[in-house]
Design an enzyme around this catalytic site. Structure first.
Site, mmCIF file in Angstrom:
data_model
loop_
_atom_site.group_PDB
_atom_site.id
_atom_site.type_symbol
_atom_site.label_atom_id
_atom_site.label_comp_id
_atom_site.label_asym_id
_atom_site.label_seq_id
_atom_site.Cartn_x
_atom_site.Cartn_y
_atom_site.Cartn_z
ATOM 1 N N CYS A 1 3.597 19.797 -8.048
ATOM 2 C CA CYS A 1 4.920 19.099 -8.765
ATOM 3 C C CYS A 1 5.662 20.028 -9.330
ATOM 4 C CB CYS A 1 4.099 18.422 -9.817
ATOM 5 S SG CYS A 1 5.455 17.094 -10.626
ATOM 6 N N THR B 1 -3.793 -8.076 11.093
ATOM 7 C CA THR B 1 -4.416 -7.786 9.774
ATOM 8 C C THR B 1 -5.996 -8.204 9.797
ATOM 9 O OG1 THR B 1 -5.123 -7.406 7.530
ATOM 10 C CG2 THR B 1 -3.541 -9.355 8.277
ATOM 11 N N HIS C 1 0.885 -1.062 0.123
ATOM 12 C CA HIS C 1 -0.083 -0.103 -0.128
ATOM 13 C C HIS C 1 0.791 1.414 0.107
ATOM 14 C CE1 HIS C 1 -3.778 -2.407 1.697
ATOM 15 N NE2 HIS C 1 -3.445 -2.662 0.270
ATOM 16 N N CYS D 1 5.401 19.386 -13.579
ATOM 17 C CA CYS D 1 4.189 19.755 -14.117
ATOM 18 C C CYS D 1 3.204 20.837 -13.615
ATOM 19 C CB CYS D 1 3.347 18.435 -14.601
ATOM 20 S SG CYS D 1 2.744 17.518 -13.160
HETATM 21 P P1 OAD Z 1 -7.149 -2.893 10.279
HETATM 22 O O1 OAD Z 1 -7.061 -1.661 11.145
HETATM 23 O O2 OAD Z 1 -8.074 -3.264 9.555
HETATM 24 O O3 OAD Z 1 -6.805 -4.244 11.352
HETATM 25 C C1 OAD Z 1 -6.072 -4.257 12.373
HETATM 26 C C2 OAD Z 1 -6.084 -5.600 12.918
HETATM 27 O O4 OAD Z 1 -4.861 -5.701 13.731
HETATM 28 C C3 OAD Z 1 -7.159 -6.002 13.546
HETATM 29 O O5 OAD Z 1 -7.572 -7.404 13.191
HETATM 30 C C4 OAD Z 1 -6.960 -6.192 15.104
HETATM 31 O O6 OAD Z 1 -7.645 -7.208 15.810
HETATM 32 C C5 OAD Z 1 -5.359 -6.695 14.922
HETATM 33 N N1 OAD Z 1 -4.335 -6.002 16.241
HETATM 34 C C6 OAD Z 1 -4.574 -4.890 16.809
HETATM 35 N N2 OAD Z 1 -3.507 -4.662 17.623
HETATM 36 C C7 OAD Z 1 -3.002 -5.838 17.624
HETATM 37 C C8 OAD Z 1 -1.854 -6.422 18.110
HETATM 38 N N3 OAD Z 1 -1.118 -5.870 18.841
HETATM 39 N N4 OAD Z 1 -1.137 -7.441 17.667
HETATM 40 C C9 OAD Z 1 -1.997 -8.436 16.910
HETATM 41 N N5 OAD Z 1 -3.018 -7.953 16.397
HETATM 42 C C10 OAD Z 1 -3.710 -6.679 16.626
HETATM 43 O O7 OAD Z 1 -5.516 -3.136 9.343
HETATM 44 P P2 OAD Z 1 -5.400 -3.806 8.174
HETATM 45 O O8 OAD Z 1 -5.837 -5.228 8.223
HETATM 46 O O9 OAD Z 1 -3.825 -3.481 8.115
HETATM 47 O O10 OAD Z 1 -5.590 0.145 3.501
HETATM 48 O O11 OAD Z 1 -6.028 -2.926 7.213
HETATM 49 C C11 OAD Z 1 -5.685 -3.255 5.970
HETATM 50 C C12 OAD Z 1 -5.889 -2.048 5.021
HETATM 51 O O12 OAD Z 1 -7.007 -1.470 5.238
HETATM 52 C C13 OAD Z 1 -4.739 -0.898 5.524
HETATM 53 O O13 OAD Z 1 -3.440 -1.428 4.733
HETATM 54 C C14 OAD Z 1 -5.587 0.134 4.751
HETATM 55 C C15 OAD Z 1 -7.103 -0.119 5.241
HETATM 56 O O14 OAD Z 1 -8.065 0.397 4.921
HETATM 57 C C16 OAD Z 1 -5.460 1.149 2.613
HETATM 58 O O15 OAD Z 1 -5.292 2.330 2.998
HETATM 59 C C17 OAD Z 1 -5.563 0.805 1.277
#
Ligand code: OAD
Length: 250
Positions: free
Chosen positions: A155, A196, A127, A158
């Site tokens: 920029c 995640t 990302h 441009c």
């Molecule tokens: P999320 O914020 O959706 O989820 C975070 C996850 O981490 C959750 O499932 C929590 O339970 C878990 N969590 C929190 N603290 C933790 C810890 N200390 N140890 C282990 N797990 C823990 O984040 P992502 O899954 O990374 O995309 O989200 C994916 C993408 O969605 C991001 O990169 C972003 C977002 O929208 C874009 O911006 C395109």
């Protein structure tokens, strides 16, 4: 001998065996791994000035077109937040694991650069990275621009608006990073999904690609996710405790 639980975390002996014998290990991380460094996860409530905005409505090209100043300032706030934090024990454990397992590929959805700060070499950033800036028009990476007081700045090539080099909702992922991530997932024999929510595609599909190829799946998360029912091992707890414990057992 069965490893002993440590800090209430039991690492199954079968998982340690899988880790010791795996030829290729692929690891996908999300916001949860940086939570213990003080970077709020994407779905956590925002604080202060930003509390009234839904991040999902700020992180889109449409939002940037509508109100570029607002989106730029939101990212400037997040950039500052990230600049003030340090990698935690989870990031460091993954960097150590990379030294033990030669064929390890680290893929992250995070844009904070904390894996690199912990010593991981070359993680695949699906990302983008919040520290980089690019031209909104043609995507060229821009490392400096004249300070004119414009927000966002323009920029120097441009004159278009500049934006952070991160992937926004509705945008496609960087193609090289995505194809490397798919390949690493399809070719591994052990796949970890760490911190995640396993909700955002295409990152969430990587675990299924690995499983399709008979890889063993491991999830490390505070709580169950939509992936949990597919995994061979689900370790529930903070990544910053579980990962160092796993490394100690190894
Ligand atoms: P999320 O914020 O959706 O989820 C975070 C996850 O981490 C959750 O499932 C929590 O339970 C878990 N969590 C929190 N603290 C933790 C810890 N200390 N140890 C282990 N797990 C823990 O984040 P992502 O899954 O990374 O995309 O989200 C994916 C993408 O969605 C991001 O990169 C972003 C977002 O929208 C874009 O911006 C395109």
């Amino acid at each position: 001998m069965n490893p002993k639980p440590q800090e209430n975390i039991t690492v199954p002996v079968e998982l340690l065996t899988a880790l010791r014998t795996a030829e290729r290990v692929t690891i996908l991380t999300g916001a949860g791994i940086s939570a213990e460094s003080g970077v709020p996860t994407f779905r956590e409530a925002q604080t202060g000035l930003w509390a009234r905005y839904d991040p999902q409505e700020l992180a889109t090209p449409q939002a940037f077109r509508r109100n570029p100043k607002l989106v730029w300032e939101w990212y400037a706030w997040r950039r500052e937040l990230v600049a003030g934090v340090q990698p935690n024990a989870g990031h460091k454990a993954l960097a150590r694991l990379e030294q033990l397992i030669p064929n390890l590929t680290l893929i992250t959805q995070n844009i904070d650069g904390l894996h690199q700060a912990a010593g991981s070499t070359n993680p695949i950033e699906l990302h983008g990275n919040i520290t980089r800036t690019k031209c909104f028009e043609d995507g060229r990476i821009i490392s400096s621009w004249p300070e004119t007081g414009n927000i966002p700045p323009r920029c120097p090539h441009c004159g278009s608006l500049l934006r952070p080099d991160v992937v926004w909702f509705t945008e496609t992922l960087p193609p090289v990073a995505l194809s490397q991530a798919i390949q690493a997932s399809e070719q591994c024999d052990l796949f970890f999904s760490i911190g995640t929510s396993a909700l955002v595609q295409p990152a969430a599909s990587l675990a299924h690609k690995a499983q399709h190829n008979d890889a063993i799946l491991v999830e490390i998360n505070l709580e169950p996710t939509p992936l949990t029912r597919y995994v061979d091992f689900a370790l529930h707890g903070p990544a910053g405790t579980i990962l160092p414990t796993l490394l100690d057992y190894l």
